[in-house]
Scaffold this active site. Structure first.
Site, PDB file in Angstrom:
ATOM      1  CG  ASP A 236       3.681  10.027 -46.332  1.00 51.88           C
ATOM      2  OD1 ASP A 236       2.911  10.904 -46.750  1.00 51.88           O
ATOM      3  OD2 ASP A 236       4.496  10.210 -45.399  1.00 51.88           O
ATOM      4  CD  GLU A 297       3.395  13.234 -50.283  1.00 52.38           C
ATOM      5  OE1 GLU A 297       2.995  14.336 -49.929  1.00 52.38           O
ATOM      6  OE2 GLU A 297       4.122  12.515 -49.566  1.00 52.38           O
TER       7      GLU A 297
HETATM    8  C1  GLC Z   1       3.126  13.665 -46.753  1.00 54.70           C
HETATM    9  C2  GLC Z   1       1.720  13.741 -46.223  1.00 54.70           C
HETATM   10  C3  GLC Z   1       1.678  14.818 -45.192  1.00 54.70           C
HETATM   11  C4  GLC Z   1       2.623  14.452 -44.071  1.00 54.70           C
HETATM   12  C5  GLC Z   1       4.026  14.197 -44.601  1.00 54.70           C
HETATM   13  C6  GLC Z   1       4.885  13.498 -43.599  1.00 54.70           C
HETATM   14  O1  GLC Z   1       3.518  14.829 -47.401  1.00 54.70           O
HETATM   15  O2  GLC Z   1       0.820  13.937 -47.265  1.00 54.70           O
HETATM   16  O3  GLC Z   1       0.392  15.028 -44.700  1.00 54.70           O
HETATM   17  O4  GLC Z   1       2.663  15.488 -43.133  1.00 54.70           O
HETATM   18  O5  GLC Z   1       4.000  13.351 -45.715  1.00 54.70           O
HETATM   19  O6  GLC Z   1       4.486  12.173 -43.446  1.00 54.70           O
END
Ligand code: GLC
Length: 573
Positions: A236, A297
């Protein structure tokens, strides 16, 4: 949200670890990881390079205990749906103990299962059940921040300014000008006057990644889940862990970050230490048998931002989010595909394609609105006030699915996209859960509309999901979209995905590899993959001729005597 000042209790002295009662080792496995593993370049044949991974949002997948929220036994009970769909792996969004300030991305304990989702035994049963169906399991690791309820953050609050406990987080006497990605300031003041940094919700304090305790803790977390048999991790907010020394102000116009990819550098993204950290994680993964993978991500605005992460001794794999904000346009799709494919070829890394996830409006809805609103969303769009042609959006989403699964490399399918679910735009304000709604002062409805519990069967809510009242309300008009209804309909979106995944498994041209663009009218994308495969998608308003002498393997909609109708895709051989 305000932060309670916990009672001072000398907790730190007695509890040096964040959860000291926990053993790092899975009882059945121990000693698997050598002390000083050596990094090896990743295997170009690693399973994750061209896997089709299904994203399970556990709270909304299936509810086994009837409390209106999904759970791990619910996922286990529905594994046959995923096996029949034909996916290689599932990625589970966070199911860890959490006060749910941000749907579980506020983790209070990284090495347990929240009771609302089950137990560690349920997790083990799920991994075993998936393995029995040849499905791998990837879990989410959330390293940028934790929950304000995490024991280390509670200790930091209790210990006060200047304490070693505060050094694990980012406490300052004065905030800088950083804004939370969810809206509002990125700093919250605690009762003793200091401020802590949270790039997301105030219930999600950012870790200080220059602190050795944090580094060591996450190594334990990785090993904990690897020992339990996970095939890898989705990381994440992977670009933000380290913040630039001195925490300089963001310069005007450069605010970036996930959910609003920026092109200019900000002091909390892409810091050089990240690459070293991820090399050390790669060594941990490589010390385990099988090709354990990571997918990061990272919303990159430009290929150069992604390039450094794609090396074999580092992460090697990033999500390719660039198709999600792309409007329905052959030229704009082709530009994204070209740039991303070139980046993967140049680096040897892997950038699996994504058309939907839990942070972005569903593609049926994106493709069913005036596409200028996708290019430049208005304030009305952010409030969900817009006309959606669901039938048009569904036709395009089906064509897009054939494109997704024909592109070189891996692909992610977000739960419910295989059913062609639209965004649920009519959730009442009082039922909304996403912190973005309040933090943006209700100028953005947030991400709940793509997180609605799945419809499994029946003609009215809860559509076989479980329980009576689901944690987010479901629309009244989803009877035709349930898994049961779509199974019975040979023309359904579910059966299109199943057929596409079955062809993909058996066809030697699909999966990893190359593509060659074919001459086509301006509104048409057509590429060949060797041996003997052609994809065509008609983004335009007029039917176009199909190439002669080819067999149709699969079409996203009815074909018209040798013509490919508008908003339709086809696989030819
Ligand atoms: C990422 C996740 C999202 C979350 C954010 C904070 O972007 O995909 O859902 O709110 O991180 O952890």
């Amino acid at each position: 949200m305000s932060v309670e000042h916990p009672e001072k209790s000398g907790e730190h002295a007695e509890r040096p670890d964040e959860h000291p009662e926990k053993s790092d080792e899975h009882p059945e496995k121990s000693g698997e990881h050598p002390e000083n593993p050596v990094a090896t370049p990743f295997d170009q044949d690693a399973w994750w390079r061209d896997a089709v991974v299904y994203q399970v949002y556990p709270r909304s997948f299936a509810d086994a205990n009837g409390d209106g929220q999904g759970d791990l036994p619910g996922v286990l009970s529905r594994l046959d749906h995923l096996a029949e769909l034909g996916v290689d792996a599932i990625w589970l969004n966070p199911f860890y103990p959490s006060p749910l300030a941000d749907g579980g991305y506020d983790v209070a304990d990284h090495r347990d299962v929240d009771p609302r989702y089950g137990t560690l035994a349920d997790f083990d049963a799920l991994v075993a059940g998936a393995a029995a169906r040849d499905i791998k399991v990837i879990v989410d690791i959330v390293p940028n921040h934790c929950s304000a309820e995490h024991p280390w953050f509670r200790q930091a609050l209790a210990a006060g300014p200047g304490s070693p406990e505060r050094e694990r987080f980012v406490f300052r006497d004065e905030p800088n000008n950083w804004q939370s990605i969810f809206g509002g300031p990125a700093w919250t003041r605690v009762p003793d006057g200091q401020w802590y940094l949270h790039l997301f919700d105030s219930g999600q304090p950012d870790w200080n990644w220059r602190h050795p305790d944090v580094v060591a803790m996450f190594e334990r977390v990785l090993r904990f889940w690897l020992d339990r048999g996970v095939a890898g991790f989705r990381i994440d907010v992977a670009a933000m862990l380290f913040k630039q020394d001195g925490l300089p102000d963001v310069t005007p116009g450069s605010q970036g970050g996930p959910l609003s990819p920026g092109n200019s550098p900000v002091p909390y993204e892409h810091q050089p230490e990240l690459l070293e950290l991820y090399r050390s994680w790669r060594k941990i993964l490589d010390a385990y048998p099988g090709d354990r993978g990571t997918v990061a991500e990272i919303w990159f605005g430009h290929a150069d931002q992604a390039r450094p992460y794609l090396t074999g001794d580092g992460l090697a794999q990033l999500f390719n989010f660039r198709l999600m904000p792309t409007p329905w346009s052959a030229g704009e799709f082709r530009a994204v595909i070209d740039e991303s494919h070139r980046l993967a070829r140049e680096t040897g890394g892997s950038i699996p394609w994504v058309l939907g996830n839990h942070d972005v409006p569903r593609m049926v809805t994106r493709f069913g609105v005036d596409q200028d609103l996708v290019r430049a969303p208005t304030p009305e769009v952010l409030l969900g006030r817009l006309d959606v042609d669901v039938a048009l959006g569904t036709r395009r989403a089906r064509a897009a699915a054939l494109l997704l699964l024909a592109l070189p490399g891996g692909a992610y399918i977000y739960q419910g996209d295989e059913l062609g679910l639209p965004e649920h735009l009519a959730i009442p304000d009082e039922a909304r859960q996403d912190p973005m709604f309040e933090r943006t002062l209700r100028t953005f409805i947030g991400r709940d509309g793509c997180r609605v519990p799945l419809p499994w069967s029946g003609t009215a809510p809860p559509y076989g999901f479980g329980g009576r009242e689901t944690w987010l309300p479901q629309p009244e008009d989803w009877a035709a979209l349930t898994v049961a209804a779509q199974r019975a309909d040979p023309g359904s979106t579910l059966n299109l995905y199943r057929a596409a995944l079955a062809v993909r498994r058996g066809h030697p041209a699909l999966g990893d590899g190359d593509l060659t663009w074919l001459d086509a009218p301006p509104d048409v994308l057509a590429f060949a993959r060797e041996p003997g495969f052609v994809l065509m998608v008609n983004f335009g308003a007029e039917p176009v001729p199909l190439p002669p002498g080819q067999d149709v393997l699969l079409a996203s909609g009815p074909l018209d005597a040798g013509l490919l109708p508008p908003d339709t895709g086809v696989w030819l051989s």
